[in-house]
Motif scaffolding. Structure first.
Motif, PDB file in Angstrom:
ATOM      1  N   LYS A   1     -31.583 -46.167  72.592  1.00 49.94           N
ATOM      2  CA  LYS A   1     -31.825 -45.885  74.005  1.00 49.94           C
ATOM      3  C   LYS A   1     -32.381 -47.108  74.731  1.00 49.94           C
ATOM      4  O   LYS A   1     -32.037 -47.381  75.875  1.00 49.94           O
ATOM      5  N   SER A   2     -33.234 -47.833  74.048  1.00 48.53           N
ATOM      6  CA  SER A   2     -33.890 -49.003  74.636  1.00 48.53           C
ATOM      7  C   SER A   2     -33.357 -50.279  73.986  1.00 48.53           C
ATOM      8  O   SER A   2     -32.989 -50.269  72.808  1.00 48.53           O
ATOM      9  N   PRO A   3     -33.353 -51.400  74.725  1.00 48.44           N
ATOM     10  CA  PRO A   3     -32.918 -52.665  74.129  1.00 48.44           C
ATOM     11  C   PRO A   3     -33.984 -53.333  73.257  1.00 48.44           C
ATOM     12  O   PRO A   3     -33.732 -54.390  72.679  1.00 48.44           O
ATOM     13  N   VAL A   4     -35.173 -52.737  73.123  1.00 47.00           N
ATOM     14  CA  VAL A   4     -36.264 -53.393  72.401  1.00 47.00           C
ATOM     15  C   VAL A   4     -35.914 -53.626  70.940  1.00 47.00           C
ATOM     16  O   VAL A   4     -36.146 -54.719  70.397  1.00 47.00           O
ATOM     17  N   TYR A   5     -35.383 -52.606  70.259  1.00 42.66           N
ATOM     18  CA  TYR A   5     -35.042 -52.738  68.838  1.00 42.66           C
ATOM     19  C   TYR A   5     -34.097 -53.925  68.621  1.00 42.66           C
ATOM     20  O   TYR A   5     -34.324 -54.784  67.765  1.00 42.66           O
ATOM     21  N   THR A   6     -33.030 -53.978  69.396  1.00 38.38           N
ATOM     22  CA  THR A   6     -32.037 -55.041  69.239  1.00 38.38           C
ATOM     23  C   THR A   6     -32.642 -56.404  69.573  1.00 38.38           C
ATOM     24  O   THR A   6     -32.432 -57.388  68.844  1.00 38.38           O
ATOM     25  N   THR A   7     -33.417 -56.454  70.632  1.00 40.10           N
ATOM     26  CA  THR A   7     -34.000 -57.730  71.059  1.00 40.10           C
ATOM     27  C   THR A   7     -34.957 -58.282  70.011  1.00 40.10           C
ATOM     28  O   THR A   7     -34.943 -59.486  69.709  1.00 40.10           O
ATOM     29  N   VAL A   8     -35.783 -57.427  69.440  1.00 39.71           N
ATOM     30  CA  VAL A   8     -36.747 -57.883  68.438  1.00 39.71           C
ATOM     31  C   VAL A   8     -36.042 -58.441  67.209  1.00 39.71           C
ATOM     32  O   VAL A   8     -36.362 -59.539  66.727  1.00 39.71           O
ATOM     33  N   HIS A   9     -35.075 -57.713  66.683  1.00 37.72           N
ATOM     34  CA  HIS A   9     -34.402 -58.171  65.462  1.00 37.72           C
ATOM     35  C   HIS A   9     -33.537 -59.403  65.734  1.00 37.72           C
ATOM     36  O   HIS A   9     -33.419 -60.285  64.868  1.00 37.72           O
ATOM     37  N   ALA A  10     -32.951 -59.488  66.928  1.00 45.27           N
ATOM     38  CA  ALA A  10     -32.148 -60.664  67.267  1.00 45.27           C
ATOM     39  C   ALA A  10     -33.030 -61.902  67.407  1.00 45.27           C
ATOM     40  O   ALA A  10     -32.745 -62.968  66.829  1.00 45.27           O
TER      41      ALA A  10
ATOM     42  N   GLU B   1     -41.513 -48.790  70.178  1.00 45.51           N
ATOM     43  CA  GLU B   1     -41.222 -50.025  70.893  1.00 45.51           C
ATOM     44  C   GLU B   1     -42.441 -50.951  70.906  1.00 45.51           C
ATOM     45  O   GLU B   1     -42.307 -52.179  70.784  1.00 45.51           O
ATOM     46  N   GLN B   2     -43.625 -50.380  71.042  1.00 46.40           N
ATOM     47  CA  GLN B   2     -44.834 -51.202  71.009  1.00 46.40           C
ATOM     48  C   GLN B   2     -44.972 -51.914  69.666  1.00 46.40           C
ATOM     49  O   GLN B   2     -45.351 -53.095  69.607  1.00 46.40           O
ATOM     50  N   ALA B   3     -44.670 -51.201  68.590  1.00 49.73           N
ATOM     51  CA  ALA B   3     -44.766 -51.811  67.261  1.00 49.73           C
ATOM     52  C   ALA B   3     -43.752 -52.934  67.097  1.00 49.73           C
ATOM     53  O   ALA B   3     -44.056 -53.980  66.506  1.00 49.73           O
ATOM     54  N   LEU B   4     -42.536 -52.727  67.602  1.00 50.65           N
ATOM     55  CA  LEU B   4     -41.521 -53.774  67.511  1.00 50.65           C
ATOM     56  C   LEU B   4     -41.934 -55.006  68.326  1.00 50.65           C
ATOM     57  O   LEU B   4     -41.750 -56.149  67.885  1.00 50.65           O
ATOM     58  N   MET B   5     -42.466 -54.779  69.512  1.00 46.87           N
ATOM     59  CA  MET B   5     -42.955 -55.909  70.317  1.00 46.87           C
ATOM     60  C   MET B   5     -44.046 -56.676  69.565  1.00 46.87           C
ATOM     61  O   MET B   5     -44.051 -57.914  69.536  1.00 46.87           O
ATOM     62  N   LEU B   6     -44.967 -55.912  68.959  1.00 40.64           N
ATOM     63  CA  LEU B   6     -46.027 -56.544  68.185  1.00 40.64           C
ATOM     64  C   LEU B   6     -45.455 -57.372  67.047  1.00 40.64           C
ATOM     65  O   LEU B   6     -45.928 -58.483  66.767  1.00 40.64           O
ATOM     66  N   ARG B   7     -44.426 -56.854  66.422  1.00 41.16           N
ATOM     67  CA  ARG B   7     -43.787 -57.571  65.314  1.00 41.16           C
ATOM     68  C   ARG B   7     -43.269 -58.936  65.778  1.00 41.16           C
ATOM     69  O   ARG B   7     -43.476 -59.959  65.108  1.00 41.16           O
ATOM     70  N   LEU B   8     -42.594 -58.946  66.929  1.00 46.52           N
ATOM     71  CA  LEU B   8     -41.993 -60.195  67.399  1.00 46.52           C
ATOM     72  C   LEU B   8     -43.057 -61.193  67.855  1.00 46.52           C
ATOM     73  O   LEU B   8     -43.040 -62.364  67.469  1.00 46.52           O
TER      74      LEU B   8
ATOM     75  N   VAL C   1     -46.597 -49.387  60.735  1.00 47.40           N
ATOM     76  CA  VAL C   1     -47.282 -49.920  59.554  1.00 47.40           C
ATOM     77  C   VAL C   1     -46.792 -51.333  59.239  1.00 47.40           C
ATOM     78  O   VAL C   1     -47.576 -52.247  58.977  1.00 47.40           O
ATOM     79  N   SER C   2     -45.470 -51.509  59.263  1.00 44.44           N
ATOM     80  CA  SER C   2     -44.900 -52.819  58.960  1.00 44.44           C
ATOM     81  C   SER C   2     -45.412 -53.879  59.934  1.00 44.44           C
ATOM     82  O   SER C   2     -45.767 -54.997  59.538  1.00 44.44           O
ATOM     83  N   SER C   3     -45.485 -53.533  61.225  1.00 42.37           N
ATOM     84  CA  SER C   3     -45.936 -54.503  62.228  1.00 42.37           C
ATOM     85  C   SER C   3     -47.415 -54.818  62.082  1.00 42.37           C
ATOM     86  O   SER C   3     -47.829 -55.975  62.209  1.00 42.37           O
ATOM     87  N   LEU C   4     -48.223 -53.802  61.816  1.00 43.98           N
ATOM     88  CA  LEU C   4     -49.656 -54.041  61.631  1.00 43.98           C
ATOM     89  C   LEU C   4     -49.912 -54.897  60.396  1.00 43.98           C
ATOM     90  O   LEU C   4     -50.794 -55.772  60.403  1.00 43.98           O
ATOM     91  N   CYS C   5     -49.152 -54.649  59.335  1.00 44.57           N
ATOM     92  CA  CYS C   5     -49.322 -55.449  58.120  1.00 44.57           C
ATOM     93  C   CYS C   5     -48.884 -56.896  58.354  1.00 44.57           C
ATOM     94  O   CYS C   5     -49.501 -57.834  57.840  1.00 44.57           O
ATOM     95  N   GLN C   6     -47.814 -57.076  59.124  1.00 45.54           N
ATOM     96  CA  GLN C   6     -47.357 -58.434  59.414  1.00 45.54           C
ATOM     97  C   GLN C   6     -48.404 -59.182  60.227  1.00 45.54           C
ATOM     98  O   GLN C   6     -48.596 -60.395  60.059  1.00 45.54           O
ATOM     99  N   LEU C   7     -49.116 -58.465  61.064  1.00 45.60           N
ATOM    100  CA  LEU C   7     -50.161 -59.078  61.874  1.00 45.60           C
ATOM    101  C   LEU C   7     -51.300 -59.606  61.006  1.00 45.60           C
ATOM    102  O   LEU C   7     -51.994 -60.548  61.374  1.00 45.60           O
ATOM    103  N   SER C   8     -51.461 -58.977  59.821  1.00 44.46           N
ATOM    104  CA  SER C   8     -52.552 -59.365  58.929  1.00 44.46           C
ATOM    105  C   SER C   8     -52.203 -60.559  58.060  1.00 44.46           C
ATOM    106  O   SER C   8     -53.080 -61.113  57.394  1.00 44.46           O
ATOM    107  N   VAL C   9     -50.926 -60.921  58.014  1.00 41.98           N
ATOM    108  CA  VAL C   9     -50.491 -61.998  57.119  1.00 41.98           C
ATOM    109  C   VAL C   9     -51.003 -63.341  57.621  1.00 41.98           C
ATOM    110  O   VAL C   9     -50.910 -63.626  58.821  1.00 41.98           O
TER     111      VAL C   9
END
Length: 657
Positions: free
Chosen positions: A538-547, A582-589, A649-657
């Motif tokens: 529905k949102s372009p966030v998923y695609t934008t983050v992974h791209a 979407e917030q988690a994906l943004m955090l990931r990027l 969870v994945s995004s929060l853990c990546q933030l800790s790396v």
């Protein structure tokens, strides 16, 4: 109303479903009361008759059964030591409705004079504090004595239960010699089934049974053990196999039946028979007249209560034999559903916990995700589709996210997920086993395989070859026309499903075996505002983050500008983005460059920690928008909250790396 037995109800249901009711069947059904909860047990190879079952609960259902038994006694059909007399004694014991939740009667399809052979199953209350004592009371109520060796075997089974495992049903084969006990054990962890049986004193071949369980768990959500206890726990045992919830339409039974036919455990006629059964019977839509007993009941109820009949597949029982092949039976039934039309949905209230520290939030989410797996070990989400709930795609995504997070407690669950995915007997992976394999599901599975060092396995090599067939110069398509049409038997879909999709291409761009083509496709398709548009989301966030992540990690030096454009686009959207997914994906990027984007990272992190539910999950918000064959968008999200929670969870853990 003259006929107060089960016959009119079954005659009505059988006519509506097109299942014939023989005169022999009418004789059996005439021995049971007019209680609208009954079922049938039949072999999937059609090599013996059909047994009848009925559930009895306290209140009206028990009263009607007692009326039947009194009639039989007056007609002289119930000698003092007969199984039916023992049933009458139990019904007068006031056990039903307390420590015993319900009683199941099973009438065998066999020759009889006045009353047919009878077996009974009692369901123990989950609140029971002493199952051993309750079972002893049940045995006395039915005047059943067991040998000292049988008592020891029963005690071993009770002692063998660990964790949530419990004996849920006790069955008495009252019409069989020595009335052997049948124990139904549920909620055994999949990796504890063989240890449980060993503790219980089962003498069967463990290796053979484990092989069979491993195969079944790739198709089935849940298995209960049906043990026969005489002087020992007998080597033959039933594996009662369930899919989803019986009160919801479950299209995955089709793929299970196809597998059973391939294993020669089911013939085509019985397969069609079984799959034709599930339906809803409504007074306004049925062809025949609504059963008289149900009309009378409706007239005596509160007018706000409405009812209908559900024809359901309950479960399959695969019987494990030591010296011969497996055999299979199906259990289907009909049940009356009552609904109060005055009941309104409760007011929606926030279910968020007080903000936790980051590690506490992760630990709570891990607890939630581990508990959310089904007994087999699958993660399942996105229910409600006629194609069935997703298990392969969802499990591959979550297992990859959990392995990426590096959480030690998730290691066993991740390895189990990979094991289950490898046991699906086809090339590639898809939404579930009922649907054709697709590039997106296969990508997430292979990315998991790569992390686990399993790319040299046969299924990964075959999956990679299959995935490469989707690779085009302009990106990765989700489906291949010929493969989809063959697997789906010419199902009609939106032709856009066969075109390259940037959301799939973005995930592929971080998978090295596919080379540079996905990265080139991403460069050619970035929008002027810095985002990428996906196809399935529905949102372009998923695609934008992974791209953007793929270009940042694996692209050329000048791709940094593309990453920065995507990050800027995201930062401008933070205030208006309310979905945790979407917030988690943004955090990931943004966490890929923590020094540059420190302020928005803290905003996103704080928002996520403040929105976690009490159960450790985050609100399901991974919203799909699937173009169907008519060109309409079918919107769906992860109602079980698994996809979103794993992403956070994945995004929060990546933030800790």
């Amino acid at each position: 109303m003259n006929d107060r037995t089960l016959v009119p109800l079954l005659r009505f249901v059988q006519a509506e479903r097109g299942w014939p009711l023989s005169s022999k069947w009418e004789r059996i059904a005439r021995c049971l009361p007019a209680v609208a909860c009954a079922g049938f047990e039949f072999s999937l190879t059609g090599d013996h008759g059909i047994d009848l079952q009925q559930r009895i609960r306290s209140g009206t259902e028990l009263r009607r059964l007692k009326e039947c038994l009194r009639r039989y006694a007056l007609q002289g059909w119930m000698p003092a030591d007969s199984p039916w007399s023992k049933l009458a004694h139990f019904c007068d014991s006031d056990l039903l409705g307390g420590a015993i939740e319900e009683l199941w009667l099973e009438l065998d399809d066999a020759a009889f004079d006045e009353l047919p052979p009878l077996s009974v199953f009692v369901r123990l209350s989950e609140a029971s504090a002493n199952d051993a004592q309750i079972i002893e009371v049940v045995l006395r109520a039915f005047d059943v004595s067991i040998s000292s060796r049988c008592q020891q075997a029963l005690a071993n089974c009770l002692d063998a239960c660990r964790g949530k495992a419990r004996i849920s049903h006790v069955g008495l084969m009252l019409s069989r010699p020595s009335a052997p006990l049948r124990l139904i054990v549920e909620d055994i962890a999949s990796d504890d089934m063989l240890p449980f049986l060993e503790r219980a004193g089962w003498s069967g071949t463990h290796k053979l049974l484990q092989e069979r369980l491993d195969v079944l768990f790739t198709h089935i959500d849940r298995i209960r053990l049906a043990l026969t206890v005489s002087d020992t726990v007998e080597s033959s045992l039933g594996l009662e196999c369930f899919l989803g919830n019986p009160n919801k339409s479950e299209p995955r039974w089709k793929s299970v039946c196809d597998w059973l036919v391939g294993q020669e455990l089911c013939n085509e006629e019985q397969r069609a028979h079984l799959l034709s059964w599930p339906t809803l019977l409504l007074p306004s839509t049925v062809k025949g007249m609504w059963p008289e007993q149900l009309i009378v009941d409706a007239l005596t109820r509160d007018p706000a209560m409405v009812d209908w009949l559900e024809c359901r597949i309950s479960h399959l029982k695969i019987t494990h034999h030591e010296q011969r092949p497996l055999s299979a039976k199906a259990y289907v039934g009909v049940i009356q559903i009552l609904d109060d039309t005055r009941a309104a949905a409760s007011a929606s209230t926030p279910n968020v916990r007080n903000e936790l520290e980051q590690q506490e939030a992760i630990d709570a989410a891990v607890d939630f995700l581990l508990a959310a797996r089904n007994q087999a070990g699958w993660w399942q989400d996105y229910e409600g589709f006629r194609e069935g709930i997703s298990d392969e795609w969802v499990t591959a995504y979550i297992a990859h996210a959990m392995d990426e997070s590096g959480i030690d407690r998730m290691e066993t669950a991740v390895k189990r997920a990979w094991f289950l995915l490898t046991k699906r007997s086809r090339v590639g992976w898809g939404w579930n086993y009922l649907q054709p394999a697709d590039a997106d599901s296969t990508l997430w599975t292979l990315r998991l395989a790569s992390r686990l060092g399993k790319m040299n396995s046969p299924c990964a090599e075959e999956g990679l070859a299959f995935l490469r067939q989707h690779l085009q110069s302009t990106g990765i398509s989700t489906y291949i026309p010929d493969h989809y049409r063959l697997w789906s038997k010419e199902a009609s879909i939106n032709p856009g499903w066969y075109e390259p999709h940037m959301c799939v291409t973005a995930v592929a761009a971080s998978f090295a075996p596919l080379g540079q083509t996905p990265l080139s496709a991403l460069r050619a398709n970035q929008c002027s505002d810095g985002s990428w548009q996906g196809y399935w989301w529905k949102s372009p966030v998923y695609t934008t983050v992974h791209a953007a992540e793929a270009l940042h990690r694996y692209g050329a030096a000048n791709d940094q500008e593309r990453f920065e454009a995507a990050a800027t686009w995201m930062c401008n959207r933070i205030d208006e983005t309310t979905r945790p997914f979407e917030q988690a994906l943004m955090l990931r990027l943004l966490s890929l460059q923590p020094n540059t984007y420190r302020a928005p990272i803290e905003v996103l992190k704080g928002t996520l920690l403040a929105s976690q539910n009490h159960d450790g999950s985050w609100p399901g918000s991974a919203e799909l928008a699937i173009p169907n064959a008519a060109g309409e968008e079918v919107v769906a999200w992860d109602k079980r909250r698994l996809f979103t929670t794993a992403t956070v969870v994945s995004s929060l853990c990546q933030l800790s790396v």
